[in-house]
Design an enzyme around this catalytic site. Sequence first.
Site, PDB file in Angstrom:
ATOM      1  N   GLY A 300      13.369  21.508   6.833  1.00  0.00           N
ATOM      2  CA  GLY A 300      12.642  21.968   8.024  1.00  0.00           C
ATOM      3  C   GLY A 300      11.143  21.977   7.794  1.00  0.00           C
ATOM      4  CB  SER A 301       8.538  24.182   9.207  1.00  0.00           C
ATOM      5  OG  SER A 301       9.249  24.347  10.388  1.00  0.00           O
TER       6      SER A 301
END
Lengths: 581, 104
Positions: A300-301
């Site tokens: 993810g981020s």
Amino acid sequence: MTRRGIQYTSSPLLASRTPVWRSKFVVGVIALGFTGLVARAAYIQVYANDFFQKQGEVRFARSIDLPANRGRILDRNGLILGSSVPAPSIWAIPEDVELEKGQLAQLAKLLDMPAAELSKKLQDEDKSFVWVKRQVDADIAKKIADLNIKGIYQRKEYKRQYPEGEAAAHIVGFTNVEDNGQEGVELMFNKELLGRPGMRHVIKDRLGRAVEDVGEIVQPVPGRDLQLSIDSKVQFFAYQKLRDAVVSNKAKAGSVVVLDAITGEVLALANYPSYTPDKRQNLTGAQLRNRALTDTFEPGSVMKPFTVGLALETGRVKPSTIIDTAPGSVTITGATIHDSHPHGALTVEQVIQVSSNVGTTKIAMQMPASEMWQTFSQAGFGQKPQIEFPGVVSGRLRPYKSWRPIEQATISYGYGMSASLFQMVRSYTVFSHGGQIIPATLLKSSTPAVGVPVFSEQTAAKIRRMLQMAAGPGGTGPKAQTIGYSVGGKSGTAYKQVGKGYGTDGNRKYRSWFVGMAPIDQPRIIVGVMLDEPSAGKYFGGDVAAPVFSDTVQQTLRMLGVQPDMAVRPQVVAETVEESF
Amino acid sequence: MMRINLVLLLAVVASALYLVGVQYESRRVFTELDKARADARRLETEFGRLQVAKREQATSARVEQLAREKLQMRQVTPAITSYVTYSAPMQASPAAAPAQKGAQ
């Protein structure tokens, strides 16, 4: 003739002449006897000498094994993480066992087993050997020896003791009853730790004492002591904070990794749930797995800094370049990417600070897939980390030729690829070490690591600044802040795959990350935290994982004696901006 | 001739007896050495065991628990730590101490 008058000397028997053959016969017999002796002597001394020599030796010569101690496992300060201690095994010859009244109960109590079970073991008369209990404590063994029960014997054995218990269980691992490593460092460095047993031959006397050495002695080579890079205090605190966070967030599991940003040494690596290495009866795979190294997930981020870093490095953007993220979504070949909140126009710095998927996507789409793939590969994604540990996985980063445009977009913010927490933490050395990725090690080393350049020093500094913003007020992870030390880091909240998709609303599962470094200007440590399926309401990486990061950084830097680089003020409690997935 | 033989015989007997004695003594001493070595090994093992036991009594987990529960201690934070640097001017006045809280 009177009785007195008998003349024995004139016995007619004596007077008779002895026949000559008689004396010759006697001489002959004696000669034959001697010949027999000579022949026998020759047989023993010459012909069958080997046999008799051997038989003699069997009766007095003994070979004694000289056991080699298994090396100890030490932490970076020389504190014991694992060491062998004597633990005699109790065995019995059931038919010889003679128990006096009350002794069975006494023995059962010492061995900590029910009397019925013990007596069942000892009554099996068919067997001539039975283990009563393996590897009991040395002082209990002594008490059992003092009971002096006939037919019960002890065998000298060693077992491993792990003072740090569950906090360091995943790193250190454990050995089996035969003293062979089964997990962790015990398995990986089994050869070095084992040593080589020696052997000596002696002559023993009637009382069983050795009275003379025969031939050469093969000296045992004791196992090498192994000094790890782990700091047991950091390890303990990291584990403790992680455990508290996993429990209070009702997460399934969690991991934390602390890496020395200068030398690449792993200062701590902990997972929860863990286990006590001494008590392994009901061990499950979930407890045993070293998640930080063996489990890979979509990060993810946490990946966004690499995408932005590449864009900065190639001069496509500057930190102040404006990216328009309105209306909070972007459509690429039919698929739409959303931000959790629309942000409007953002600078590149702010894209990282508020963790905008749309912004990252727009930056990524300016670059060819091959460049992204190359940078990510250089940062260690899709590659097996060069670390001495069993079961290390490489994660997944597909070759760029098979990337569709939407995949290039999702990969830019950490979906469609996978990595372990350890890989993530190591990849962040790029930002902490002047743009170079450095090799990580579990063994103590005092020299600064030599890295491979991925970005320039300037780019690394710019990204560090963005990470600091992300961990500051207005960012996604202000809870990562510590008292006295400036930190920078990126939170990540990734959807877990549920079946074929990422679940529907109300049925989603999350994985919360936080990877960061401190002090931000001259990073000393990199800390990565991952929590699996937090389900107590909060699930953003900035809410769940960042506090663990903060506590760990605070403790670790204090213990390393790093002086605070910020003026100390009361704990910052700032509003959290919800980030995008 | 006879005399020399007698002397030699006596010498042989004496040397043989001496050899027996020396052999006996050497075995006795060897046994003792062996026992001492075994003792040394045993003590070494015991030392290792006690070291582990000592370490077990002083693990961070135990120290933390005791400090918190028994001694009611709490963790230090930079907010209540004074960092003294060599170049900093010395301020001897105890009244100034509260103002020194925090990093300098």
